[in-house]
Design an enzyme around this catalytic site. Structure first.
Site, PDB file in Angstrom:
ATOM      1  N   SER A   7       0.700  -1.115  -0.036  1.00 12.14           N
ATOM      2  CA  SER A   7      -0.020  -0.022   0.040  1.00 12.14           C
ATOM      3  C   SER A   7       0.709   1.427   0.011  1.00 12.14           C
ATOM      4  O   SER A   7       2.057   1.280   0.362  1.00 12.14           O
ATOM      5  CB  SER A   7      -0.847   0.084   1.164  1.00 12.14           C
ATOM      6  N   GLY A   8       0.315   2.352  -0.429  1.00  9.24           N
ATOM      7  CA  GLY A   8       0.937   3.666  -0.439  1.00  9.24           C
ATOM      8  C   GLY A   8       0.469   4.193   0.962  1.00  9.24           C
ATOM      9  O   GLY A   8       0.980   5.432   1.275  1.00  9.24           O
ATOM     10  N   ASP A   9      -0.155   3.474   1.770  1.00  6.90           N
ATOM     11  CA  ASP A   9      -0.514   4.295   3.045  1.00  6.90           C
ATOM     12  C   ASP A   9      -0.715   3.223   4.056  1.00  6.90           C
ATOM     13  O   ASP A   9      -0.067   1.899   3.973  1.00  6.90           O
ATOM     14  CB  ASP A   9      -1.962   4.905   3.032  1.00  6.90           C
ATOM     15  N   ASP A  10      -1.357   3.204   5.373  1.00  2.80           N
ATOM     16  CA  ASP A  10      -1.087   2.115   6.254  1.00  2.80           C
ATOM     17  C   ASP A  10      -1.837   0.738   5.604  1.00  2.80           C
ATOM     18  O   ASP A  10      -2.975   0.875   5.044  1.00  2.80           O
ATOM     19  CB  ASP A  10      -2.041   2.755   7.305  1.00  2.80           C
ATOM     20  N   SER A  15       4.888  -1.258   3.139  1.00  2.02           N
ATOM     21  CA  SER A  15       4.246   0.235   2.914  1.00  2.02           C
ATOM     22  C   SER A  15       5.379   1.137   3.170  1.00  2.02           C
ATOM     23  O   SER A  15       5.636   1.588   4.264  1.00  2.02           O
ATOM     24  CB  SER A  15       3.226   0.430   3.909  1.00  2.02           C
TER      25      SER A  15
END
Length: 491
Positions: free
Chosen positions: A274-277, A308
């Site tokens: 992911s690009g986030d959590d 991530s």
């Protein structure tokens, strides 16, 4: 007597008329029965597919195939109407054993559609549900703002938000599963507009279920969501397992699994890039979350693998104003990830993060292992109370941690007049990354406004976390959701 009468011509004619008439009646009845049976089979038989088994919290009595509702799996034809027609038709069986909709191999382009009660959406291997890239409201109906957030998360005005691709509200017993079928959010058009600040409302999630109970989301590939992937909110008794979730690691807000103001949640055996959590537990934003007052609680997370580079494997917050408590996390793997388990809060959040238990983390290439902040100051508006709305962060337990190639062992920063307390870290071995070309070596620990203890932790922690012989707590009892067993269902 019968044989004697057959010799009589008058009897022969009468018998012939009776026989023909009876045959006609039987034929009519048979036709009615046959066509009636075929009509029922329209939504009760999957004879066009090979038989197969799957596991679920509940099996279904009735089933149908998406192609029976004029769907076309060419990746170009819009099938929103077909999905809605199928689910509307199947909803009549909610009180008669429930229903299942099979999405067969193919590429099924669609806008947002809503699920129904006692229902299973089954996505077969080789099937891809493709989200429409159109921005039209016909494909993405606008929803009201969430009461625990006060506005759309991506705009400063109290505007609405787009419906998720797969949506449901006030449902009981809803399952989204398959044998490694795919849901593709085709998020690139949304990412670009978000980057250029061209969106008027919040980007859609891939799957969102609201005010619902008995949820299973499992055994699927989820890719390229416009925003968060899986978002159960104001819901309970949730199982999310066997998912492979992928988004580009440079796209923000593509969180994997975000239980939000939800209780009794089991998240197991998932792989997330992911690009986030990878996972973020939330419960509302500032004064809106405080007023709504629905915590996220009784959550277990097991056997997660996360990549991530710009965010956390598991985040608690930052929207945690309704409270987060009793979270049990074990057997985690993170690779090239910014932080392991991160607590994010701020003045104005209020709420609490307490009774958090983490056991068994295997980490490789991390910016930080232990991360807590009380200054994650992204607010819904300016109406929060900076004096009274202070978060309560306490009872945070970590044990049995192995980490390699780490930049910062721990970065723990509470709030000056509201310290984070009850922190416990035991049996943690952290190998620090050594940059021989750096002018200044960073300290492995950075601690302010926190208190707690550590035991058998390398490198030596900060003075605010003194050494004490202790094994940090992890509950021995089972949460109710752990007792839910899967059934083997046959099609």
């Amino acid at each position: 007597m019968f044989h004697q009468n057959m010799k009589n011509p008058r009897f022969q004619n009468s018998y012939l008329i009776f026989y023909v008439h009876s045959f006609y009646i039987i034929g009519v009845i048979s036709i009615i029965l046959i066509f009636g049976s075929l009509a029922e089979c329209k939504v009760s038989s999957s004879s066009k597919l090979n038989n197969f088994d799957y596991t679920a919290i509940n099996c279904r009595k009735h089933s149908a195939i998406l192609t029976e509702f004029d769907a076309v799996g060419d990746g170009k034809t819009l099938n929103t109407k077909a999905f809605n027609s199928a689910i509307t038709k199947l909803s009549q069986y909610a009180n008669d054993g429930g229903s299942l909709l099979i999405v067969p191999p193919g590429k099924w382009l669609t806008g947002s559609f809503n699920l129904t009660n006692h229902f299973t959406l089954f996505i077969q291997k080789g099937a891809v549900i493709l989200a429409s890239q159109s921005q039209d409201e016909a494909d993405w109906p606008q929803l009201p703002i969430l009461p625990s957030y006060g506005r759309g998360r991506e705009k400063n005005e109290p505007v609405g938000r787009s419906s998720s691709l797969i949506f449901g509200t006030n449902l009981t017993d809803v399952i989204i599963t398959g044998n490694n079928g795919t849901i593709d959010g085709q998020g690139s058009v949304w990412w670009e507009k978000f980057k250029n600040d061209q969106l008027k409302i919040t980007r859609p999630y891939l799957i969102e279920l609201m005010y619902s109970d008995q949820i299973q989301i499992s055994n699927l590939n989820l890719i390229n969501s416009p925003n968060w992937f899986v978002h159960p909110i104001y819901s309970s008794n949730i199982i999310v397992n066997g998912l492979t979730i992928r988004a580009p690691v440079d796209v923000p807000n593509t969180d994997g699994i975000n239980p939000d103001s939800s209780t009794n949640v089991r998240i197991e055996d998932n792989y997330i890039e992911s690009g986030d959590d990878c996972i973020a537990i939330k419960s509302g934003w500032n004064e809106y979350g405080i007023k709504f007052g629905k915590p996220s609680q009784h959550i277990i997370i097991r056997r997660l693998t996360c990549i991530s580079p710009k965010s956390a494997m598991i985040a608690l917050g930052s929207e945690m104003s309704g409270g987060i408590e009793d979270v049990r996390v074990e057997d985690l793997t993170a690779i090239n990830t910014e932080a392991a388990v991160r607590i994010k809060s701020a003045v104005g959040r209020g709420g609490f993060v307490k009774d958090i238990f983490v056991k068994g983390m295997n980490l490789n290439t991390m910016k930080s292992v232990f991360s807590m902040t009380g200054s994650y100051a992204d607010h819904s508006d300016s109406k929060f109370d900076p004096k009274a709305a202070l978060p309560n962060v306490t009872g945070i337990n970590f044990r049995d941690v192995t980490a390699k190639n780490v930049t910062i062992a721990g970065e723990l920063k509470g709030i000056s007049n509201d310290p984070f307390t009850g922190i416990c870290i035991s049996n943690a071995t952290i190998e620090m990354f050594v940059n021989k070309d750096a002018d200044k070596v960073k300290l492995p620990w950075n601690c302010t406004d926190v208190s707690g203890v550590t035991s058998n932790v390398v490198p030596k922690p900060c003075e605010l976390l003194p050494e004490k012989k202790v094994d940090c707590s992890f509950p021995n009892d089972k949460l109710p959701i752990e007792n839910v067993q899967f059934k083997t269902c046959s099609i």
